[in-house]
Design a protein around this motif. Sequence first.
Motif, PDB file in Angstrom:
ATOM      1  N   VAL A  17      68.022 -11.029   2.131  1.00 11.83           N
ATOM      2  CA  VAL A  17      66.769 -11.457   2.901  1.00 11.83           C
ATOM      3  C   VAL A  17      67.057 -11.949   3.936  1.00 11.83           C
ATOM      4  O   VAL A  17      66.378 -11.626   5.323  1.00 11.83           O
ATOM      5  CB  VAL A  17      66.114 -12.310   2.191  1.00 11.83           C
ATOM      6  N   LEU A  18      67.975 -12.845   4.019  1.00 11.27           N
ATOM      7  CA  LEU A  18      68.237 -13.755   5.405  1.00 11.27           C
ATOM      8  C   LEU A  18      68.617 -12.824   6.677  1.00 11.27           C
ATOM      9  O   LEU A  18      68.167 -12.834   7.718  1.00 11.27           O
ATOM     10  CB  LEU A  18      69.320 -14.827   5.134  1.00 11.27           C
ATOM     11  N   ALA A  19      69.725 -11.949   6.296  1.00 12.39           N
ATOM     12  CA  ALA A  19      69.986 -10.938   7.379  1.00 12.39           C
ATOM     13  C   ALA A  19      68.957  -9.914   7.689  1.00 12.39           C
ATOM     14  O   ALA A  19      68.905  -9.760   8.906  1.00 12.39           O
ATOM     15  CB  ALA A  19      71.318 -10.127   6.738  1.00 12.39           C
ATOM     16  N   ASP A  20      68.268  -9.642   6.822  1.00 14.11           N
ATOM     17  CA  ASP A  20      67.296  -8.219   7.102  1.00 14.11           C
ATOM     18  C   ASP A  20      65.951  -8.755   7.660  1.00 14.11           C
ATOM     19  O   ASP A  20      65.482  -8.503   8.931  1.00 14.11           O
ATOM     20  CB  ASP A  20      66.975  -7.806   5.597  1.00 14.11           C
ATOM     21  N   SER A  21      65.525  -9.850   7.411  1.00 17.29           N
ATOM     22  CA  SER A  21      64.548 -10.560   7.917  1.00 17.29           C
ATOM     23  C   SER A  21      64.961 -10.880   9.509  1.00 17.29           C
ATOM     24  O   SER A  21      64.074 -11.189  10.386  1.00 17.29           O
ATOM     25  CB  SER A  21      63.780 -11.756   7.083  1.00 17.29           C
ATOM     26  N   ALA A  22      66.035 -11.688   9.427  1.00 17.81           N
ATOM     27  CA  ALA A  22      66.563 -12.131  10.999  1.00 17.81           C
ATOM     28  C   ALA A  22      66.571 -10.875  12.069  1.00 17.81           C
ATOM     29  O   ALA A  22      66.145 -10.725  12.954  1.00 17.81           O
ATOM     30  CB  ALA A  22      67.962 -12.577  11.074  1.00 17.81           C
ATOM     31  N   VAL A  23      67.045  -9.743  11.344  1.00 16.75           N
ATOM     32  CA  VAL A  23      66.971  -8.433  12.306  1.00 16.75           C
ATOM     33  C   VAL A  23      65.735  -7.778  12.473  1.00 16.75           C
ATOM     34  O   VAL A  23      65.083  -7.628  13.578  1.00 16.75           O
ATOM     35  CB  VAL A  23      67.789  -7.330  11.575  1.00 16.75           C
ATOM     36  N   GLU A  24      64.738  -7.799  11.392  1.00 12.92           N
ATOM     37  CA  GLU A  24      63.395  -7.243  11.612  1.00 12.92           C
ATOM     38  C   GLU A  24      62.497  -8.274  12.414  1.00 12.92           C
ATOM     39  O   GLU A  24      61.838  -7.672  13.233  1.00 12.92           O
ATOM     40  CB  GLU A  24      63.173  -7.087  10.343  1.00 12.92           C
ATOM     41  N   HIS A  25      62.620  -9.577  12.393  1.00 13.15           N
ATOM     42  CA  HIS A  25      61.725 -10.525  12.837  1.00 13.15           C
ATOM     43  C   HIS A  25      62.380 -10.694  14.363  1.00 13.15           C
ATOM     44  O   HIS A  25      61.412 -10.970  15.317  1.00 13.15           O
ATOM     45  CB  HIS A  25      61.671 -11.926  12.153  1.00 13.15           C
ATOM     46  N   TYR A  26      63.639 -10.232  14.587  1.00 15.01           N
ATOM     47  CA  TYR A  26      63.938 -10.543  15.973  1.00 15.01           C
ATOM     48  C   TYR A  26      63.473  -9.323  16.764  1.00 15.01           C
ATOM     49  O   TYR A  26      63.125  -9.465  17.936  1.00 15.01           O
ATOM     50  CB  TYR A  26      65.595 -10.664  15.951  1.00 15.01           C
ATOM     51  N   ARG A  27      63.381  -8.191  16.081  1.00 13.55           N
ATOM     52  CA  ARG A  27      62.776  -7.175  16.518  1.00 13.55           C
ATOM     53  C   ARG A  27      61.412  -7.048  16.981  1.00 13.55           C
ATOM     54  O   ARG A  27      60.801  -6.622  17.972  1.00 13.55           O
ATOM     55  CB  ARG A  27      62.939  -5.784  15.704  1.00 13.55           C
ATOM     56  N   GLY A  28      60.622  -7.945  16.147  1.00 14.50           N
ATOM     57  CA  GLY A  28      59.205  -8.238  16.259  1.00 14.50           C
ATOM     58  C   GLY A  28      59.093  -9.658  17.386  1.00 14.50           C
ATOM     59  O   GLY A  28      57.927  -9.986  17.555  1.00 14.50           O
ATOM     60  N   SER A  29      60.160 -10.010  17.862  1.00 20.10           N
ATOM     61  CA  SER A  29      60.094 -11.132  19.130  1.00 20.10           C
ATOM     62  C   SER A  29      59.651 -12.220  18.542  1.00 20.10           C
ATOM     63  O   SER A  29      59.522 -13.281  19.349  1.00 20.10           O
ATOM     64  CB  SER A  29      59.347 -10.468  20.316  1.00 20.10           C
ATOM     65  N   PHE A  30      59.747 -12.689  17.143  1.00 17.41           N
ATOM     66  CA  PHE A  30      59.311 -13.699  16.513  1.00 17.41           C
ATOM     67  C   PHE A  30      57.799 -14.161  17.201  1.00 17.41           C
ATOM     68  O   PHE A  30      57.785 -15.379  17.467  1.00 17.41           O
ATOM     69  CB  PHE A  30      60.449 -14.872  16.771  1.00 17.41           C
ATOM     70  N   LYS A  31      56.894 -13.260  17.352  1.00 17.03           N
ATOM     71  CA  LYS A  31      55.853 -13.571  18.189  1.00 17.03           C
ATOM     72  C   LYS A  31      55.147 -14.268  17.218  1.00 17.03           C
ATOM     73  O   LYS A  31      54.281 -15.150  17.804  1.00 17.03           O
ATOM     74  CB  LYS A  31      54.956 -12.197  18.542  1.00 17.03           C
ATOM     75  N   ASN A  32      55.122 -14.599  15.887  1.00 18.66           N
ATOM     76  CA  ASN A  32      54.373 -15.481  15.110  1.00 18.66           C
ATOM     77  C   ASN A  32      55.681 -16.553  14.567  1.00 18.66           C
ATOM     78  O   ASN A  32      56.595 -16.129  13.874  1.00 18.66           O
ATOM     79  CB  ASN A  32      53.468 -14.744  13.818  1.00 18.66           C
ATOM     80  N   LYS A  33      55.155 -17.810  14.771  1.00 21.78           N
ATOM     81  CA  LYS A  33      56.224 -18.824  14.550  1.00 21.78           C
ATOM     82  C   LYS A  33      56.478 -18.830  12.998  1.00 21.78           C
ATOM     83  O   LYS A  33      57.745 -19.267  12.549  1.00 21.78           O
ATOM     84  CB  LYS A  33      55.704 -20.044  15.120  1.00 21.78           C
ATOM     85  N   ALA A  34      55.506 -18.160  12.235  1.00 17.70           N
ATOM     86  CA  ALA A  34      55.934 -18.357  10.786  1.00 17.70           C
ATOM     87  C   ALA A  34      56.962 -17.266  10.400  1.00 17.70           C
ATOM     88  O   ALA A  34      57.756 -17.533   9.364  1.00 17.70           O
ATOM     89  CB  ALA A  34      54.576 -17.903  10.214  1.00 17.70           C
ATOM     90  N   MET A  35      57.364 -16.447  11.307  1.00 19.90           N
ATOM     91  CA  MET A  35      58.311 -15.458  11.099  1.00 19.90           C
ATOM     92  C   MET A  35      59.874 -16.117  11.005  1.00 19.90           C
ATOM     93  O   MET A  35      60.494 -15.498  10.577  1.00 19.90           O
ATOM     94  CB  MET A  35      58.288 -14.367  12.185  1.00 19.90           C
ATOM     95  N   PHE A  36      59.704 -17.243  11.449  1.00 14.12           N
ATOM     96  CA  PHE A  36      61.047 -18.115  11.208  1.00 14.12           C
ATOM     97  C   PHE A  36      61.283 -18.486   9.550  1.00 14.12           C
ATOM     98  O   PHE A  36      62.284 -18.845   9.392  1.00 14.12           O
ATOM     99  CB  PHE A  36      61.232 -19.491  12.218  1.00 14.12           C
ATOM    100  N   THR A  37      59.964 -18.745   9.112  1.00 13.66           N
ATOM    101  CA  THR A  37      60.222 -19.120   7.545  1.00 13.66           C
ATOM    102  C   THR A  37      61.319 -18.621   6.735  1.00 13.66           C
ATOM    103  O   THR A  37      62.002 -19.403   6.037  1.00 13.66           O
ATOM    104  CB  THR A  37      58.543 -19.353   7.133  1.00 13.66           C
ATOM    105  N   PRO A  38      60.955 -17.376   6.655  1.00 22.83           N
ATOM    106  CA  PRO A  38      61.935 -16.686   5.584  1.00 22.83           C
ATOM    107  C   PRO A  38      63.515 -17.044   5.974  1.00 22.83           C
ATOM    108  O   PRO A  38      64.178 -16.981   4.936  1.00 22.83           O
ATOM    109  CB  PRO A  38      61.459 -15.183   5.792  1.00 22.83           C
ATOM    110  N   LEU A  39      63.697 -17.087   7.384  1.00 22.99           N
ATOM    111  CA  LEU A  39      65.226 -17.220   7.647  1.00 22.99           C
ATOM    112  C   LEU A  39      65.479 -18.804   7.181  1.00 22.99           C
ATOM    113  O   LEU A  39      66.527 -18.800   6.565  1.00 22.99           O
ATOM    114  CB  LEU A  39      65.322 -17.157   9.166  1.00 22.99           C
TER     115      LEU A  39
END
Length: 269
Positions: A17-39
């Motif tokens: 999850v850590l690696a996958d969400s890092a890649v996917e949320h980076y692709r989404g530019s972390f436009k919602n700050k909540a996207m840092f939460t799963p990392l």
Amino acid sequence: MSARQLNRAAGTLAASVLADSAVEHYRGSFKNKAMFTPLAVAGLTVAMSLHGTRDMRAAAHRTRDASYLLAAATGLLGTCFHIYNVAKKDGGFSWQNVFYGAPLGAPMAILLSGLLGFCSERVRGNGRRRPQRVFGLPAGETIATVTALGLLGTTGEAGLLHFRGAFHNPFMALPVTLPPIGAGLLAGAALYGGRRTRRLAHGWMRLLNVMGFAGVGFHAYGVSRNMGGWRNWSQNILDGPPLPAPPSFAGLALAGLAALELMREARDG
């Protein structure tokens, strides 16, 4: 010890999850700050699983318990966010939006990681008592049920993405055929519990473990086939098949092995 095996299973899922969400949320530019939460939560869960794997004491750990519950809550909330993300797009739950919107099943991996980690602490807290119990239920059968459901859910997520890829490689059928069989074998072991069924399920979990890590190689090959291959890695890792996703099957297979060992101890010991 089955508890430490479950710690490893939780950690493997959390690392995926850590690696996958890092890649996917980076692709989404972390436009919602909540996207840092799963990392942050997945990183904490990995750390707690490593701590639990090294801990030889037969007692539940409050800090690990709290972190695993946090992971489970994060997975549940993340699923709600992803459903909302897809639903708010034009067309709602259309195939287009389900294919290319936030992956609906992805946050469930951190939920499963938290559940399995929490179960590991319950098993550890039982000490040497037999049979082991989780939430007042037989531990082996309970964890086998959670794992079987997790395998089916992960298969659904893999099936959706591989269908999007038109199953252009025959090996893409493996993650949608082998895990459901494993789920059925775990369910059979939990319901009937014969030694022959458990041995077959044990072998199948070993196979799924290998498949999970081998899938990284297949996905790496998929990345290499994109324009520019690995020379254009910064683009192709974002657009190619997700490298960190397949080990989630390995994490669930480890949990299945722990469940089978608990059932063996309860019924044969």
